[in-house]
Design a protein around this motif. Structure first.
Motif, PDB file in Angstrom:
ATOM      1  N   ARG A   5       0.819  -1.218   0.000  1.00 53.33           N
ATOM      2  CA  ARG A   5       0.000   0.000   0.000  1.00 53.33           C
ATOM      3  C   ARG A   5       0.852   1.267   0.000  1.00 53.33           C
ATOM      4  N   THR A   6       0.235   2.325  -0.481  1.00 56.74           N
ATOM      5  CA  THR A   6       0.837   3.652  -0.437  1.00 56.74           C
ATOM      6  C   THR A   6       0.157   4.423   0.683  1.00 56.74           C
ATOM      7  N   LEU A   7       0.964   4.957   1.584  1.00 56.86           N
ATOM      8  CA  LEU A   7       0.438   5.765   2.680  1.00 56.86           C
ATOM      9  C   LEU A   7       0.425   7.222   2.253  1.00 56.86           C
ATOM     10  N   ILE A   8      -0.670   7.906   2.539  1.00 51.04           N
ATOM     11  CA  ILE A   8      -0.857   9.283   2.101  1.00 51.04           C
ATOM     12  C   ILE A   8      -1.117  10.168   3.322  1.00 51.04           C
ATOM     13  N   ALA A  57      -6.273   8.985  -3.028  1.00 50.43           N
ATOM     14  CA  ALA A  57      -6.562   7.568  -2.805  1.00 50.43           C
ATOM     15  C   ALA A  57      -7.408   7.010  -3.944  1.00 50.43           C
ATOM     16  N   ARG A  58      -8.399   7.764  -4.374  1.00 45.24           N
ATOM     17  CA  ARG A  58      -9.253   7.312  -5.473  1.00 45.24           C
ATOM     18  C   ARG A  58      -8.443   7.147  -6.761  1.00 45.24           C
ATOM     19  N   LEU A  59      -7.548   8.085  -7.021  1.00 41.85           N
ATOM     20  CA  LEU A  59      -6.685   8.019  -8.200  1.00 41.85           C
ATOM     21  C   LEU A  59      -5.789   6.776  -8.151  1.00 41.85           C
ATOM     22  N   LEU A  60      -5.158   6.533  -7.015  1.00 40.92           N
ATOM     23  CA  LEU A  60      -4.302   5.364  -6.880  1.00 40.92           C
ATOM     24  C   LEU A  60      -5.097   4.072  -7.007  1.00 40.92           C
ATOM     25  N   GLU A  61      -6.235   4.024  -6.345  1.00 42.90           N
ATOM     26  CA  GLU A  61      -7.068   2.821  -6.385  1.00 42.90           C
ATOM     27  C   GLU A  61      -7.565   2.514  -7.803  1.00 42.90           C
TER      28      GLU A  61
END
Length: 120
Positions: free
Chosen positions: A10-13, A25-29
């Motif tokens: 996962r990427t933490l933001i 988060a939506r963009l990454l997902e």
């Protein structure tokens, strides 16, 4: 957002605003990159200890980290590990003053805000 992928993927933001976190988060997902939006630097550092593939953090969060939590979290990684850190810097022409303080924290890629995304 939290995906059911292993924590290490996962990427933490740590976004500048909750809305920015939601959008990121939506963009990454949408590209099947699991992510978790953190509400604070201590939470981000705790989540890093649980596992992460990368982190996205703001310049302000790093520069106002008087306890050096991020620097400690990065330096406590295994010798073979070097988690990618993407730092979203403040807009403006001159980063020379904060650069030295940022480099003390660790290796990072600096991207100036606002970030413009184009759909192709």
């Amino acid at each position: 957002m939290k995906n059911e992928a292993p924590d290490e993927q996962r990427t933490l933001i740590l976004p500048p605003t909750p809305k920015d976190g939601e959008i990121t988060a939506r963009l990454l997902e949408s590209d099947q990159i699991p992510s978790l939006v953190c509400q604070s630097l201590p939470q981000l550092c705790a989540e890093m200890a649980a596992g992460a593939a990368a982190i996205i953090v703001t310049q302000e969060a790093v520069l106002f980290d008087n306890k050096r939590l991020l620097q400690q979290a990065l330096s406590s990684q295994e010798a073979w590990s070097d988690i990618p850190v993407i730092l979203l810097s403040t807009p403006g022409p001159d980063l020379s003053k904060p650069l030295s303080a940022l480099f003390e924290v660790g290796h990072m890629t600096i991207i100036k805000r606002p970030v413009q995304l184009d759909n192709f």
